[in-house]
Design a protein around this motif. Structure first.
Motif, PDB file in Angstrom:
ATOM      1  N   ALA B  52     -13.814  -5.686  -3.748  1.00 43.43           N
ATOM      2  CA  ALA B  52     -12.366  -6.482  -3.432  1.00 43.43           C
ATOM      3  C   ALA B  52     -12.622  -7.667  -2.743  1.00 43.43           C
ATOM      4  O   ALA B  52     -12.301  -8.877  -3.218  1.00 43.43           O
ATOM      5  CB  ALA B  52     -11.513  -5.495  -2.589  1.00 43.43           C
ATOM      6  N   HIS B  53     -13.514  -7.761  -1.869  1.00 39.75           N
ATOM      7  CA  HIS B  53     -13.798  -8.943  -1.081  1.00 39.75           C
ATOM      8  C   HIS B  53     -14.337 -10.025  -1.705  1.00 39.75           C
ATOM      9  O   HIS B  53     -14.123 -11.127  -1.864  1.00 39.75           O
ATOM     10  CB  HIS B  53     -14.723  -8.498   0.331  1.00 39.75           C
ATOM     11  N   VAL B  56     -12.125 -11.515  -4.369  1.00 38.95           N
ATOM     12  CA  VAL B  56     -11.271 -12.497  -3.890  1.00 38.95           C
ATOM     13  C   VAL B  56     -11.858 -13.476  -3.436  1.00 38.95           C
ATOM     14  O   VAL B  56     -11.581 -14.823  -3.364  1.00 38.95           O
ATOM     15  CB  VAL B  56     -10.502 -11.647  -2.549  1.00 38.95           C
ATOM     16  N   SER B  61      -8.096 -14.502  -6.333  1.00 40.12           N
ATOM     17  CA  SER B  61      -6.945 -13.772  -6.873  1.00 40.12           C
ATOM     18  C   SER B  61      -6.911 -12.236  -5.987  1.00 40.12           C
ATOM     19  O   SER B  61      -8.049 -11.594  -6.214  1.00 40.12           O
ATOM     20  CB  SER B  61      -7.184 -13.490  -8.158  1.00 40.12           C
ATOM     21  N   LEU B  62      -5.922 -11.956  -5.272  1.00 44.16           N
ATOM     22  CA  LEU B  62      -5.878 -10.763  -4.758  1.00 44.16           C
ATOM     23  C   LEU B  62      -5.578  -9.787  -5.701  1.00 44.16           C
ATOM     24  O   LEU B  62      -6.145  -8.402  -5.548  1.00 44.16           O
ATOM     25  CB  LEU B  62      -4.771 -10.779  -3.587  1.00 44.16           C
ATOM     26  N   GLY B  65      -8.842  -8.627  -7.146  1.00 37.78           N
ATOM     27  CA  GLY B  65      -9.712  -8.096  -5.881  1.00 37.78           C
ATOM     28  C   GLY B  65      -9.488  -6.798  -6.163  1.00 37.78           C
ATOM     29  O   GLY B  65     -10.164  -5.853  -6.050  1.00 37.78           O
ATOM     30  N   GLY B 122      -6.107 -12.674   3.141  1.00 38.71           N
ATOM     31  CA  GLY B 122      -5.807 -11.434   2.203  1.00 38.71           C
ATOM     32  C   GLY B 122      -4.400 -11.134   2.167  1.00 38.71           C
ATOM     33  O   GLY B 122      -3.669 -12.180   2.026  1.00 38.71           O
ATOM     34  N   PHE B 123      -3.833  -9.885   1.878  1.00 34.90           N
ATOM     35  CA  PHE B 123      -2.604  -9.723   1.508  1.00 34.90           C
ATOM     36  C   PHE B 123      -1.629 -10.280   2.625  1.00 34.90           C
ATOM     37  O   PHE B 123      -1.929  -9.887   3.979  1.00 34.90           O
ATOM     38  CB  PHE B 123      -2.240  -8.202   1.207  1.00 34.90           C
ATOM     39  N   ASN B 147       2.103  -5.549   4.750  1.00 32.30           N
ATOM     40  CA  ASN B 147       1.637  -6.384   3.409  1.00 32.30           C
ATOM     41  C   ASN B 147       1.673  -5.114   2.529  1.00 32.30           C
ATOM     42  O   ASN B 147       1.952  -3.765   2.676  1.00 32.30           O
ATOM     43  CB  ASN B 147      -0.069  -6.456   3.570  1.00 32.30           C
ATOM     44  N   ILE B 214      -9.545  -6.651   2.437  1.00 33.13           N
ATOM     45  CA  ILE B 214      -8.622  -7.809   1.734  1.00 33.13           C
ATOM     46  C   ILE B 214      -7.077  -7.613   2.370  1.00 33.13           C
ATOM     47  O   ILE B 214      -6.347  -8.484   1.828  1.00 33.13           O
ATOM     48  CB  ILE B 214      -8.676  -8.067   0.388  1.00 33.13           C
ATOM     49  N   ALA B 215      -7.004  -6.832   3.414  1.00 34.94           N
ATOM     50  CA  ALA B 215      -5.734  -6.604   3.759  1.00 34.94           C
ATOM     51  C   ALA B 215      -5.512  -6.426   5.498  1.00 34.94           C
ATOM     52  O   ALA B 215      -4.962  -7.239   6.097  1.00 34.94           O
ATOM     53  CB  ALA B 215      -4.908  -5.598   3.089  1.00 34.94           C
ATOM     54  N   ASN B 218      -9.756  -8.396   6.225  1.00 34.19           N
ATOM     55  CA  ASN B 218     -10.002  -9.499   5.673  1.00 34.19           C
ATOM     56  C   ASN B 218     -11.577 -10.395   5.511  1.00 34.19           C
ATOM     57  O   ASN B 218     -11.642 -11.496   5.403  1.00 34.19           O
ATOM     58  CB  ASN B 218      -9.072 -10.837   5.890  1.00 34.19           C
TER      59      ASN B 218
END
Ligand SMILES: Nc1ncnc2c1ncn2[C@@H]1O[C@H](COP(=O)(O)OP(=O)(O)OP(=O)(O)O)[C@@H](O)[C@H]1O
Ligand SMILES: [Mg+2]
Lengths: 516, 308
Positions: B52-53, B56, B61-62, B65, B122-123, B147, B214-215, B218
């Motif tokens: 995911a990380h 992103v 793009s989340l 991710g 992140g989000f 988020n 990513i939330a 991050n």
């Protein structure tokens, strides 16, 4: 309505199995067997324990795959590779060991694997409703909303049958469906089966009870040691000829009643009560005395407290009042291990759950309780494997248990053979008090004869025996006194000499004992 | 004092911190309900977190991710299912292998592809209109300023409960976990059901990783999860295999975590080890006193075999 018409489903006019062979490690379970069943027919499959009946049927149902041979439906070679394929093709099966999920309700068990009428949402209310209609129509009472673990064995069998009816198979395989049913329930089942054949279904019926087979079937196929002995029309068969075909020798079907040599008081129950699995009072103030050298038979419709009675005496279920004494000594609330030291043996009705450890070998199961005792230990704490193997091998020979050897895991034995091993184990300890719950359920006639003889031997040697059975013939043949249970109570105790099947049957249905 | 410790921000943090636990534990619960114990959750989370990380970081793009984390979970899930269901491996052992693989692999990938910890954006918190403005008891701040992944994780709980109780699929999962022989005889493919639940569980573990990388935090670094995946497994037991029970456990854990953060933030001197231990002690006590009436799948860890 699922059952009334076959129009919406496939029909099976004729199903043939040709030259079926199935080899298990060490056993040729099915050996070039031909078998055929037609629409509108009840075809009985007979054979001793381990003859290969269940295996042959599991092949037909897609659970096992044959090493050789073919299945033809209406003349077309049809490979049934999985239960799913079998169900799709209209083949249903009621298994010898229940295939129910205990934690699910009756309705959930029926809905399992079925398409829901609401797509991705369950339609349990619809299932329950249809189930209620069916159970009313066929007089098979069950509550769709009860979890299965709360049901007695006989009731679970009803659920199995209802589920098969619900699915409405064109060909229905019934593997020993009557083993846990009472005579009345068997009558009801037979009416259902006759109705089903009249609808154009085909039925394969497995039972060890010859009178049932003679009564319900049109043709009989006998298996012995995996081979087909013969297929004959039922009209020309008798109990004696069938028994001989199965066993390969003439079999004793009636016993001589010797007068009982009643000894001292062995087991005494005083006002014993206990809860059932459902949390209700399943056993209500039962008082009973059994003397040495006597067999007391307990008759009753399944679920009327017999299971609770046996388990309470065996120390497996706590009492809710009352006392139990063995040889005058209060043993209420004592654990099974202590009761065994006092000479109590217990043959449980649920042998797969309570009688054996499935993953263990025959030999290990044989010494399950006695592994700490001579001659099975040496140097005080080491298992004497040779002695264990020898003892188990003796039992296998004496009881004619069909198994490749003492080291075979017990779960791969046929149902009847597991029962024989449990019986052999319990009797090898020469008990003072023996609780035998359904000792011959699912056991073939040859072995039943042997088990009955052994029970009578024990009686002669002074053991106090409580025989719990739903097989009224068995109760009548062996007991000195007959206790009838209804709704958790003993409604009457009748000496064998004065008992009639009719009277006992009426008491089982709740009639009070008429004093004549 | 107490007002400081139990400020609305603590409860808000609690909900946020519960997110990875929820994803991982709800996913694991499905596998277990069908009879498969996946001890490798932690490793899968790490892979999910890394991908995911990384995605992103490279694309910005989340959405991609999250998809990356789900695919990482999917691939790991297929491997786990193959080993445990098809090869019938000992589940207590194979899971350790999965964990070690994920731990090592995510680190290797991180070192080769990224190098040093770098943060991503992140989000962002989503303020739900109107609701997020409720001042009363801090409700707006506690519940409606999170988020997206937080909302998704909590939505998963009632959905899971519904699926298990009220759908044919849930019925199959329960049956396969309780009595696979019976399910098999009813024409249900035990293998297929178990593959489905295990793969779903692994994808949720991947998402749990993403919710960290990513939330929540991050960033990605070696062993980012540090035991979170194992706690998630304990939460399944704690929750008695029920979605709401699992949620309760997740909240309890994350609440203690949030308290710990708050206490050190306002400068009270409590040994941090104590705060780390507390949830485990609570879990053990809760397990001891929990009702014995559970939905524990009786076939848990037992591979299915027709015995043919
Ligand atoms: N899964 C299995 N693995 C190994 N051996 C098996 C397996 N199932 C059955 N057998 C063996 O195959 C033989 C036939 O067993 P089967 O269960 O078909 O007998 P059966 O006629 O149904 O007997 P019963 O009346 O006792 O139910 C037995 O010797 C049994 O031990
Ligand atoms: Mg059989």
């Amino acid at each position: 309505m699922a059952v009334s018409s076959l129009a919406e489903q496939q029909r099976i006019d004729q199903l043939q199995m040709r030259g079926i062979v199935k080899q298990f490690p060490g056993v040729l379970a099915v050996d070039h067997v031909d078998f055929e069943v037609r629409a509108g027919e009840i075809h009985a499959l007979l054979g001793e324990n381990g003859a290969g009946k269940s295996t042959l049927m599991k092949i037909l149902y897609g659970l096992y795959h044959a090493d050789e041979g073919a299945v033809l439906i209406d003349g077309v070679d049809t490979a049934i590779r999985s239960p799913y394929a079998a169900i799709q093709r209209g083949v249903g099966m009621v298994h010898q060991h229940f295939m129910l999920v205990p934690s699910l309700t009756v309705a959930e068990n029926v809905a399992l694997g079925l398409k829901s009428s609401r797509g991705w949402r369950l339609d349990l209310d619809v299932v329950s409703k249809r189930l209620n209609e069916l159970s009313e129509r066929y007089n098979l009472k069950v509550d769709p909303n009860v979890p299965v673990w709360q049901l007695a064995v006989g009731e679970q069998q009803r659920v199995e049958i209802l589920r098969a009816l619900y699915k409405g198979a064109a060909l229905l395989i019934l593997d020993e469906p009557t083993a846990v049913l009472t005579p009345q329930e068997v009558d009801e089942l037979f009416q259902v089966l006759e109705q089903m054949t009249a609808d154009g279904r085909a039925i394969i019926f497995i039972s060890h009870k010859l009178h049932e087979v003679l009564r319900i079937s049109q043709r009989i196929t006998v298996l012995r040691d995996g081979r087909r002995v013969d297929t004959i029309p039922t009209s020309g068969a008798t109990k004696a000829t069938l028994a001989e075909m199965m066993v390969g020798r003439p079999v004793v079907l009636e016993y001589e009643q010797q007068p009982s040599n009643r000894g001292g008081e062995r087991l005494h129950l005083n006002d014993v009560s206990a809860l059932s699995n459902r949390g209700e009072l399943g056993l209500k103030e039962v008082s009973l005395t059994i003397y040495g050298g006597e067999i007391v038979g307990v008759a009753g419709v399944s679920g009327n407290g017999q299971t609770e009675l046996a388990q309470v005496i065996a120390g497996l279920r706590p009492t809710k009042g009352g006392t139990i004494a063995i040889d005058g000594k209060d043993v209420t609330g004592k654990p099974p291990s202590q009761l065994q030291l006092l000479g109590l043996s217990y043959i449980p009705e649920e042998r797969m759950e309570d009688g054996v450890i499935k993953e263990f070998t025959c030999a290990e199961n044989f010494v399950l309780q006695d592994h700490g005792r001579k001659p099975y230990v040496s140097a005080g704490f080491l298992l004497n494997l040779r002695a264990i193997t020898d003892a188990c091998r003796d039992a296998i020979r004496q009881y004619e248990i069909k198994t490749p050897g003492t080291e075979t895991p017990i779960k791969s034995l046929s149902g009847g053979n597991i029962q024989k091993l449990v019986m052999a184990r319990e009797l090898s300890r020469h008990p003072q008090v023996l609780i035998a719950a359904q000792p011959t359920r699912g056991v073939d006639i040859g072995a039943s004869e042997y088990i009955h003889q052994r029970l009578l031997d024990e009686r002669r040697q002074g053991t106090a025996i409580l025989l719990i059975s739903e097989d009224l013939d068995e109760i009548m043949a062996l007991s000195d006194r007959i206790a009838v249970m209804y709704e958790g109570r003993i409604v009457g105790i009748v000496p064998r000499a004065q008992a009639t099947v009719r009277q006992i049957g009426a008491m089982m249905a709740g009639a009070e004992l008429e004093v004549s | 004092m107490i007002e400081n410790i139990l400020a609305p921000s603590v409860f808000a943090t609690c909900l946020r911190l519960a997110t990875p636990y929820l994803f991982a534990a709800i996913g694991e619960m499905f596998g277990q309900r069908s009879g498969v114990l996946n001890l490798g959750v932690e490793g899968i989370m790490l892979m999910g977190a890394f991908f995911a990380h990384y995605v992103v970081l490279s694309t910005g793009s989340l959405l991609l991710g999250v998809i990356g984390a789900l695919i990482a979970g999917l691939v790991m899930g297929i491997a786990v299912a193959f080993v445990n269901v098809t090869l019938k491996a000992e589940q207590g052992i194979s899971g350790i292998g999965v964990y070690l693989f994920g731990l090592g692999m995510s680190e290797l990938l991180f070192k080769t592809l990224v190098g040093t910890p770098r943060s991503v954006s992140g989000f962002p918190p989503l303020h739900i209109p109107v609701l997020s403005d409720i001042q009363f008891l801090g409700i707006g701040q506690i519940f409606f300023q999170h988020n997206l992944l937080v909302y998704v994780a909590f939505a998963l709980v009632p959905i899971s409960a519904y699926v298990l109780r009220r759908t044919p699929l849930g019925l199959m999962i329960r049956a396969v976990g309780q009595n696979p022989e019976a399910a098999d005889a009813m024409g249900i493919s035990v293998t297929r059901v178990r593959y489905m639940t295990v793969i779903f569980g692994a994808m949720m573990a991947g998402l749990a990783g993403a919710s960290l990388s990513i939330a929540l935090l991050n960033v990605f670094q070696q062993n980012l999860t540090s035991g979170l995946g194992f706690i998630a497994i304990a939460l399944v037991y704690f929750g008695r295999w029920r979605p709401f029970g699992v949620m309760l456990g997740a909240l309890l854990f994350s609440f203690v975590n949030a308290l710990q953060l708050q206490i050190s933030a306002i400068g009270i001197d409590v040994p941090s080890e104590f705060a780390v231990m507390a949830p485990y002690v609570i879990t053990i006590i809760a397990l001891v006193f929990a009702s014995k009436q559970t939905e524990k799948p009786t076939a848990l860890t037992k591979p299915f075999d027709r015995g043919e």
